[in-house]
Design an enzyme around this catalytic site. Structure first.
Site, PDB file in Angstrom:
ATOM      1  N   CYS A   1      42.689 -44.093  66.420  1.00 44.28           N
ATOM      2  CA  CYS A   1      43.736 -44.792  65.675  1.00 44.28           C
ATOM      3  C   CYS A   1      45.026 -43.974  65.687  1.00 44.28           C
ATOM      4  CB  CYS A   1      43.250 -45.118  64.274  1.00 44.28           C
ATOM      5  SG  CYS A   1      42.070 -46.469  64.354  1.00 44.28           S
TER       6      CYS A   1
ATOM      7  N   TYR B   1      41.688 -27.583  80.226  1.00 44.54           N
ATOM      8  CA  TYR B   1      42.275 -28.032  78.952  1.00 44.54           C
ATOM      9  C   TYR B   1      41.838 -29.454  78.596  1.00 44.54           C
ATOM     10  CZ  TYR B   1      44.896 -23.950  80.265  1.00 44.54           C
ATOM     11  OH  TYR B   1      45.219 -22.689  80.671  1.00 44.54           O
TER      12      TYR B   1
ATOM     13  N   GLU C   1      45.786 -14.332  86.495  1.00 43.67           N
ATOM     14  CA  GLU C   1      44.999 -15.000  85.438  1.00 43.67           C
ATOM     15  C   GLU C   1      45.063 -16.511  85.544  1.00 43.67           C
ATOM     16  OE1 GLU C   1      47.391 -13.898  82.183  1.00 43.67           O
ATOM     17  OE2 GLU C   1      46.578 -11.898  82.029  1.00 43.67           O
TER      18      GLU C   1
HETATM   19  C1  LIG Z   1      46.940 -19.939  79.390  1.00 40.24           C
HETATM   20  C2  LIG Z   1      47.142 -18.648  80.033  1.00 40.24           C
HETATM   21  C3  LIG Z   1      46.881 -18.497  81.393  1.00 40.24           C
HETATM   22  C4  LIG Z   1      46.427 -19.620  82.301  1.00 40.24           C
HETATM   23  O1  LIG Z   1      47.415 -20.579  82.572  1.00 40.24           O
HETATM   24  P1  LIG Z   1      47.093 -21.750  83.603  1.00 40.24           P
HETATM   25  O2  LIG Z   1      48.303 -22.574  83.632  1.00 40.24           O
HETATM   26  O3  LIG Z   1      45.915 -22.512  83.094  1.00 40.24           O
HETATM   27  O4  LIG Z   1      46.774 -21.158  84.916  1.00 40.24           O
HETATM   28  C5  LIG Z   1      47.017 -17.229  81.929  1.00 40.24           C
HETATM   29  N1  LIG Z   1      47.424 -16.173  81.173  1.00 40.24           N
HETATM   30  C6  LIG Z   1      47.683 -16.301  79.859  1.00 40.24           C
HETATM   31  C7  LIG Z   1      48.085 -15.118  79.083  1.00 40.24           C
HETATM   32  C8  LIG Z   1      47.569 -17.543  79.242  1.00 40.24           C
HETATM   33  O5  LIG Z   1      47.848 -17.656  77.942  1.00 40.24           O
END
Ligand SMILES: *Cc1c(COP(=O)(O)O)cnc(C)c1O
Length: 411
Positions: A338, A366, A269
């Site tokens: 600010c 992000y 992921e």
């Molecule tokens: C945020 C998240 C990711 C992705 O993380 P990265 O550092 O952007 O690759 C993958 N899995 C889960 C469950 C997350 O919360």
């Protein structure tokens, strides 16, 4: 990092400065070629296994980006029902979406089931409710907290003992009991050790723990190793060697599947890995201000548009793209909010003149997705460079957007 301080400051042959002129600043620009390059590297690294790449949508949720992922054989990991709905809207099938929430109500999980998503459960109380409601009729995945502390800022470590994420690896016997008693079909195990791990050995260490846990779950179809893929934010940063990781994981996973007795799928992921490097935040240098201690460059953006430097002490490379030949000088680059929204202290930039365009690199992940309207500032437009052409994929906000949800009340 996609280009040096020397330039040329172009994406697919299009000048970043011309894009800033055309669309105005502040502006997010994304390079589709880089996203596709990153996707391909993962498909190659894990090509020896039945693998699925589930893009962590929270990194950047624009519909055009989601469609680009879909087109490149990437599926989706979402953390909220709203992200799932954005994914469905972008054309993903429910079966391609893994829903990995934390601290949501059981009601939201029921909505996710109704949509047909794959449900990732990270709490024993929810697992019990899930079992009571669905028994074996709806499969699920279980998010394990392996208690491995991976690198990166404390706020993005999710695997440590104090973390709110996942079910402790030490509670797997309890989980197995709940699963057996309620006849729950556990099709997947999941770990996500945090947003940045330092090397493939930490990753493999986590994998071994999950492989051990897997023996209690006979119905598995996949194991999801989350993310943690690192990209370089500055020169010399440690970067995940995905080819090396791919080789080691392929070996380890094949051995595990042989022991388990069935060929499972391996899932990942990545968020940052896929979209960090593709993105640039372009801003105008509003003022150059000399104080007794520093020379500040104040730009027309701030923590409202890119909060990572302030929230995580993240380093984003900063480049003056309007004056590539200029003498190098030391600046502290700050936002117009600010608050003390400092993007970078003591950065060496080509001499900045008021009106120059300043680029923040690695702003794809992000960046926009964590943006806000703080100080009642409008959020930037987003542009995607695809096949050599610029496409506006989100218009700049207007004042009416700030008023839209407010309800008129005469005091
Ligand atoms: C945020 C998240 C990711 C992705 O993380 P990265 O550092 O952007 O690759 C993958 N899995 C889960 C469950 C997350 O919360």
């Amino acid at each position: 990092m996609q280009f040096s301080q020397q330039g040329p400051y172009q994406i697919q042959g299009l000048s970043l400065e011309a894009l800033a002129q055309e669309y105005g600043t502040p502006l997010y620009v994304y390079d589709a070629d880089i996203i596709e390059r990153q996707v391909q590297s993962l498909h190659t690294a894990f090509g020896g296994l039945k693998h699925r790449i589930k893009y962590a949508a929270k990194a950047l949720t624009n519909q055009a980006i989601l469609k680009l992922m879909n087109k490149n054989g990437v599926e989706l990991d979402v953390v909220s029902i709203e992200e799932a709905q954005l994914g469905l809207q972008a054309g993903f099938a429910p079966s391609q979406i893994l829903y990995t929430p934390n601290s949501v109500s059981f009601k939201e999980i029921q909505e996710a089931v109704a949509l047909g998503l794959t449900i990732n459960i990270d709490n024993i109380s929810i697992l019990e409710q899930f079992g009571n409601a669905y028994e074996s009729s709806v499969p699920c995945c279980i998010r394990i907290n392996p208690h491995i502390v991976a690198g990166g800022n404390a706020k993005i470590q999710t695997g440590h003992i104090d973390s709110k994420f996942g079910i402790s690896i030490l509670q797997m016997k309890h989980v197995a009991r709940v699963v057996r008693s309620s006849n729950i079909r556990v099709e997947g195990l999941h770990i996500h050790t945090g947003s940045e791990f330092l090397n493939s050995d930490v990753f493999l260490q986590g994998a071994e723990l999950v492989f051990d846990a897997a023996t209690d779950f006979p119905d598995l179809r996949f194991i999801d190793f989350g993310s943690g893929f690192k990209v370089a934010y500055k020169e010399g940063d440690h970067v995940t060697d995905v080819m090396e990781l791919g080789q080691k994981m392929t070996q380890a996973f094949k051995r595990f599947c042989a022991e388990y007795g069935r060929e499972l799928e391996i899932w990942f992921e990545p968020g940052k890995y896929l979209v960090s490097e593709c993105g640039y935040l372009l801003a105008n240098a509003n003022v150059v201000k000399t104080t007794p201690s520093s020379v500040f460059v104040g730009v027309d953006t701030g923590l409202n548009h890119l909060i990572r430097p302030m929230m995580y002490d993240a380093y984003h490379e900063i480049v003056n793209i309007s004056n590539p030949e200029g003498a190098k000088r030391i600046y502290t680059v700050v936002g117009y909010i600010c608050e003390t929204d400092t993007f970078g202290y003591d950065r060496k930039l080509s001499e900045v003149r008021e009106g120059d365009v300043i680029a923040f690199l690695n702003a794809g992940a992000y960046g926009f997705s964590m943006s806000s309207n703080y100080n009642s500032r409008l959020r930037p437009a987003e542009v995607l460079i695809y096949k050599g052409k610029a496409h506006l994929i989100r218009r700049r906000e207007v004042l009416d957007d700030l008023l839209r949800t407010q309800v008129d009340f005469q005091v």
